[in-house]
Write a protein that holds these residues in place. Structure first.
Motif, PDB file in Angstrom:
ATOM      1  N   MET A  92      -0.161  -3.316  -5.044  1.00  0.00           N
ATOM      2  CA  MET A  92       0.422  -1.984  -5.091  1.00  0.00           C
ATOM      3  C   MET A  92      -0.153  -1.180  -6.251  1.00  0.00           C
ATOM      4  O   MET A  92      -0.515  -0.007  -6.100  1.00  0.00           O
ATOM      5  CB  MET A  92       1.945  -2.080  -5.234  1.00  0.00           C
ATOM      6  N   ALA A  93      -0.261  -1.819  -7.406  1.00  0.00           N
ATOM      7  CA  ALA A  93      -0.784  -1.129  -8.583  1.00  0.00           C
ATOM      8  C   ALA A  93      -2.231  -0.701  -8.368  1.00  0.00           C
ATOM      9  O   ALA A  93      -2.621   0.419  -8.716  1.00  0.00           O
ATOM     10  CB  ALA A  93      -0.663  -2.028  -9.811  1.00  0.00           C
ATOM     11  N   ARG A  94      -3.032  -1.575  -7.798  1.00  0.00           N
ATOM     12  CA  ARG A  94      -4.444  -1.248  -7.590  1.00  0.00           C
ATOM     13  C   ARG A  94      -4.609  -0.154  -6.540  1.00  0.00           C
ATOM     14  O   ARG A  94      -5.452   0.729  -6.681  1.00  0.00           O
ATOM     15  CB  ARG A  94      -5.213  -2.500  -7.186  1.00  0.00           C
ATOM     16  N   ASN A  95      -3.798  -0.201  -5.492  1.00  0.00           N
ATOM     17  CA  ASN A  95      -3.897   0.821  -4.448  1.00  0.00           C
ATOM     18  C   ASN A  95      -3.400   2.183  -4.910  1.00  0.00           C
ATOM     19  O   ASN A  95      -3.958   3.217  -4.542  1.00  0.00           O
ATOM     20  CB  ASN A  95      -3.102   0.365  -3.210  1.00  0.00           C
ATOM     21  N   ALA A  96      -2.330   2.178  -5.699  1.00  0.00           N
ATOM     22  CA  ALA A  96      -1.710   3.437  -6.121  1.00  0.00           C
ATOM     23  C   ALA A  96      -2.224   3.924  -7.472  1.00  0.00           C
ATOM     24  O   ALA A  96      -1.948   5.054  -7.860  1.00  0.00           O
ATOM     25  CB  ALA A  96      -0.191   3.277  -6.190  1.00  0.00           C
ATOM     26  N   GLY A  97      -2.938   3.068  -8.206  1.00  0.00           N
ATOM     27  CA  GLY A  97      -3.432   3.448  -9.527  1.00  0.00           C
ATOM     28  C   GLY A  97      -2.381   3.372 -10.616  1.00  0.00           C
ATOM     29  O   GLY A  97      -2.471   4.091 -11.615  1.00  0.00           O
ATOM     30  N   LEU A  98      -1.384   2.501 -10.449  1.00  0.00           N
ATOM     31  CA  LEU A  98      -0.308   2.393 -11.439  1.00  0.00           C
ATOM     32  C   LEU A  98      -0.831   1.704 -12.696  1.00  0.00           C
ATOM     33  O   LEU A  98      -1.346   0.583 -12.617  1.00  0.00           O
ATOM     34  CB  LEU A  98       0.869   1.609 -10.862  1.00  0.00           C
ATOM     35  N   PRO A  99      -0.676   2.318 -13.859  1.00  0.00           N
ATOM     36  CA  PRO A  99      -1.297   1.789 -15.080  1.00  0.00           C
ATOM     37  C   PRO A  99      -0.429   0.780 -15.827  1.00  0.00           C
ATOM     38  O   PRO A  99      -0.115   0.952 -17.009  1.00  0.00           O
ATOM     39  CB  PRO A  99      -1.510   3.069 -15.914  1.00  0.00           C
ATOM     40  N   TRP A 100      -0.036  -0.291 -15.144  1.00  0.00           N
ATOM     41  CA  TRP A 100       0.810  -1.284 -15.808  1.00  0.00           C
ATOM     42  C   TRP A 100       0.059  -2.026 -16.904  1.00  0.00           C
ATOM     43  O   TRP A 100      -1.126  -2.333 -16.773  1.00  0.00           O
ATOM     44  CB  TRP A 100       1.303  -2.317 -14.802  1.00  0.00           C
ATOM     45  N   ASP A 101       0.782  -2.369 -17.979  1.00  0.00           N
ATOM     46  CA  ASP A 101       0.259  -3.284 -18.991  1.00  0.00           C
ATOM     47  C   ASP A 101       0.441  -4.726 -18.553  1.00  0.00           C
ATOM     48  O   ASP A 101      -0.358  -5.608 -18.918  1.00  0.00           O
ATOM     49  CB  ASP A 101       1.006  -3.094 -20.323  1.00  0.00           C
ATOM     50  N   VAL A 102       1.505  -4.998 -17.831  1.00  0.00           N
ATOM     51  CA  VAL A 102       1.868  -6.362 -17.471  1.00  0.00           C
ATOM     52  C   VAL A 102       2.612  -6.331 -16.142  1.00  0.00           C
ATOM     53  O   VAL A 102       3.276  -5.334 -15.826  1.00  0.00           O
ATOM     54  CB  VAL A 102       2.757  -6.994 -18.580  1.00  0.00           C
ATOM     55  N   ILE A 103       2.458  -7.389 -15.357  1.00  0.00           N
ATOM     56  CA  ILE A 103       3.201  -7.517 -14.107  1.00  0.00           C
ATOM     57  C   ILE A 103       3.896  -8.875 -14.110  1.00  0.00           C
ATOM     58  O   ILE A 103       3.235  -9.913 -14.171  1.00  0.00           O
ATOM     59  CB  ILE A 103       2.288  -7.399 -12.870  1.00  0.00           C
ATOM     60  N   ARG A 149       0.832  -1.215   0.000  1.00  0.00           N
ATOM     61  CA  ARG A 149       0.000   0.000   0.000  1.00  0.00           C
ATOM     62  C   ARG A 149       0.863   1.260   0.000  1.00  0.00           C
ATOM     63  O   ARG A 149       0.622   2.187   0.766  1.00  0.00           O
ATOM     64  CB  ARG A 149      -0.913  -0.004   1.231  1.00  0.00           C
ATOM     65  N   LEU A 150       1.836   1.304  -0.867  1.00  0.00           N
ATOM     66  CA  LEU A 150       2.766   2.431  -0.893  1.00  0.00           C
ATOM     67  C   LEU A 150       2.283   3.517  -1.851  1.00  0.00           C
ATOM     68  O   LEU A 150       1.781   3.221  -2.931  1.00  0.00           O
ATOM     69  CB  LEU A 150       4.154   1.936  -1.309  1.00  0.00           C
ATOM     70  N   PRO A 151       2.470   4.783  -1.479  1.00  0.00           N
ATOM     71  CA  PRO A 151       2.002   5.877  -2.340  1.00  0.00           C
ATOM     72  C   PRO A 151       2.950   6.115  -3.511  1.00  0.00           C
ATOM     73  O   PRO A 151       4.175   5.980  -3.364  1.00  0.00           O
ATOM     74  CB  PRO A 151       1.996   7.085  -1.391  1.00  0.00           C
ATOM     75  N   PRO A 152       2.413   6.480  -4.661  1.00  0.00           N
ATOM     76  CA  PRO A 152       3.288   6.816  -5.790  1.00  0.00           C
ATOM     77  C   PRO A 152       3.927   8.177  -5.577  1.00  0.00           C
ATOM     78  O   PRO A 152       3.379   9.037  -4.868  1.00  0.00           O
ATOM     79  CB  PRO A 152       2.326   6.849  -6.978  1.00  0.00           C
ATOM     80  N   TRP A 153       5.094   8.382  -6.166  1.00  0.00           N
ATOM     81  CA  TRP A 153       5.656   9.731  -6.217  1.00  0.00           C
ATOM     82  C   TRP A 153       4.715  10.619  -7.030  1.00  0.00           C
ATOM     83  O   TRP A 153       3.966  10.127  -7.881  1.00  0.00           O
ATOM     84  CB  TRP A 153       7.035   9.714  -6.872  1.00  0.00           C
ATOM     85  N   PRO A 154       4.723  11.936  -6.799  1.00  0.00           N
ATOM     86  CA  PRO A 154       3.751  12.823  -7.446  1.00  0.00           C
ATOM     87  C   PRO A 154       3.737  12.757  -8.975  1.00  0.00           C
ATOM     88  O   PRO A 154       2.695  12.983  -9.598  1.00  0.00           O
ATOM     89  CB  PRO A 154       4.162  14.223  -6.958  1.00  0.00           C
ATOM     90  N   ASP A 155       4.866  12.442  -9.592  1.00  0.00           N
ATOM     91  CA  ASP A 155       4.936  12.424 -11.059  1.00  0.00           C
ATOM     92  C   ASP A 155       4.656  11.051 -11.660  1.00  0.00           C
ATOM     93  O   ASP A 155       4.575  10.918 -12.880  1.00  0.00           O
ATOM     94  CB  ASP A 155       6.334  12.870 -11.503  1.00  0.00           C
ATOM     95  N   SER A 156       4.510  10.020 -10.823  1.00  0.00           N
ATOM     96  CA  SER A 156       4.494   8.654 -11.346  1.00  0.00           C
ATOM     97  C   SER A 156       3.296   8.360 -12.237  1.00  0.00           C
ATOM     98  O   SER A 156       3.446   7.817 -13.341  1.00  0.00           O
ATOM     99  CB  SER A 156       4.545   7.645 -10.192  1.00  0.00           C
ATOM    100  N   LEU A 157       2.093   8.669 -11.770  1.00  0.00           N
ATOM    101  CA  LEU A 157       0.909   8.279 -12.537  1.00  0.00           C
ATOM    102  C   LEU A 157       0.842   8.983 -13.883  1.00  0.00           C
ATOM    103  O   LEU A 157       0.603   8.347 -14.923  1.00  0.00           O
ATOM    104  CB  LEU A 157      -0.359   8.554 -11.726  1.00  0.00           C
ATOM    105  N   GLU A 158       1.074  10.284 -13.890  1.00  0.00           N
ATOM    106  CA  GLU A 158       1.047  11.030 -15.146  1.00  0.00           C
ATOM    107  C   GLU A 158       2.149  10.552 -16.085  1.00  0.00           C
ATOM    108  O   GLU A 158       1.924  10.364 -17.290  1.00  0.00           O
ATOM    109  CB  GLU A 158       1.207  12.535 -14.876  1.00  0.00           C
ATOM    110  N   GLY A 159       3.330  10.352 -15.546  1.00  0.00           N
ATOM    111  CA  GLY A 159       4.448   9.931 -16.371  1.00  0.00           C
ATOM    112  C   GLY A 159       4.257   8.546 -16.954  1.00  0.00           C
ATOM    113  O   GLY A 159       4.529   8.311 -18.140  1.00  0.00           O
TER     114      GLY A 159
END
Length: 248
Positions: free
Chosen positions: A148-159, A114-124
């Motif tokens: 982590m991806a679901r909690n932070a909203g990380l838009p991965w194509d693959v894990i 449940r770690l927060p993304p850095w401020p630029d991560s999601l947009e980048g």
């Protein structure tokens, strides 16, 4: 205008996948773990230097993986290693893990999910994803990275977690097996990391490389990985800046 993928000067290949070291590069592990450790301590009515707790827990990360990399221990997931290390860290900070129930310990261990993304991560990441496959190239196991991806909203194509490659960075197999799962030559994969040693190992395995500066990953007194220490293919101050460089 047709999109032209970035061609890596070091590998001579067009980059197809841009994969990211995750802890420290994409997410702020220190703030996230410290915040959850502080809440845990408050629930149990004890004072805690939460940043020191996070630092001490993280400091056991590499030694635990080294036993697996060296072959002295069978593969175990990062969740398992974190849970084993948690008991030592709790004792060091005045808690007796034997007096805590298993559910409480497991919930604290899931702080790493449940770690927060850095401020630029999601947009980048979203910007890079328009032209490239994006995903983690991390020592985290698949379920950890998925949560982590679901909690932070990380838009991965693959894990592709370490439980799939069955090894840990910086061993070459960690990088090469990930490329194999994507059916890509190593040179068509770029590792993005805030850690020069990770990039060094990736380059030796034949991957393209990009450095992202995270000068406060270890807090305000950080002294390592403040700048790129080699001629990586790209270097940027944020993932959004890297997105621009990849499309230039």
């Amino acid at each position: 205008m047709k999109f032209q993928p970035y061609r890596s000067p070091s590998t001579g290949r067009e980059v197809r996948a841009v994969l990211f070291d995750t802890f420290g590069t994409v997410v702020d592990w220190r703030t996230g773990v410290a915040r959850q450790a502080a809440a845990f301590a408050a629930t149990h009515g004890q004072d805690l230097d939460a940043e020191a707790f996070a630092d001490d827990w993280r400091a056991l990360y590499q030694p635990a993986m080294e036993a697996i990399r060296s072959g002295s221990r069978e593969f175990a997931t990062l969740d398992t290693l974190h849970r084993e290390n948690l008991d030592e860290v709790l004792r060091r900070h005045g808690f007796d893990p034997d007096r805590l129930d298993a559910r409480t310990l497991e919930e604290l261990n899931r702080s790493w999910h449940r770690l927060p993304p850095w401020p630029d991560s999601l947009e980048g990441l979203a910007a890079i994803r328009r032209g490239y496959i994006v995903g983690p190239l991390s020592n985290g196991n698949t379920s950890l990275l998925l949560d982590m991806a679901r909690n932070a909203g990380l838009p991965w194509d693959v894990i592709i977690g370490s439980d799939m490659t069955r090894t840990y960075k910086p061993l070459p197999r960690a990088y090469l097996r990930t490329a194999e799962f994507l059916d890509l030559r190593p040179g068509a994969v770029m590792l993005v990391a805030a850690h020069n040693n990770d990039l060094r190992a990736a380059r030796e395995a034949g991957l393209a490389t990009a450095f992202i500066a995270r000068p406060t990953e270890y807090g305000p007194g950080q002294v390592a990985d403040l700048t790129p220490e080699s001629d990586w293919d790209l270097s940027a101050s944020s993932i959004t800046e890297l997105a621009h460089e990849l499309r230039a």
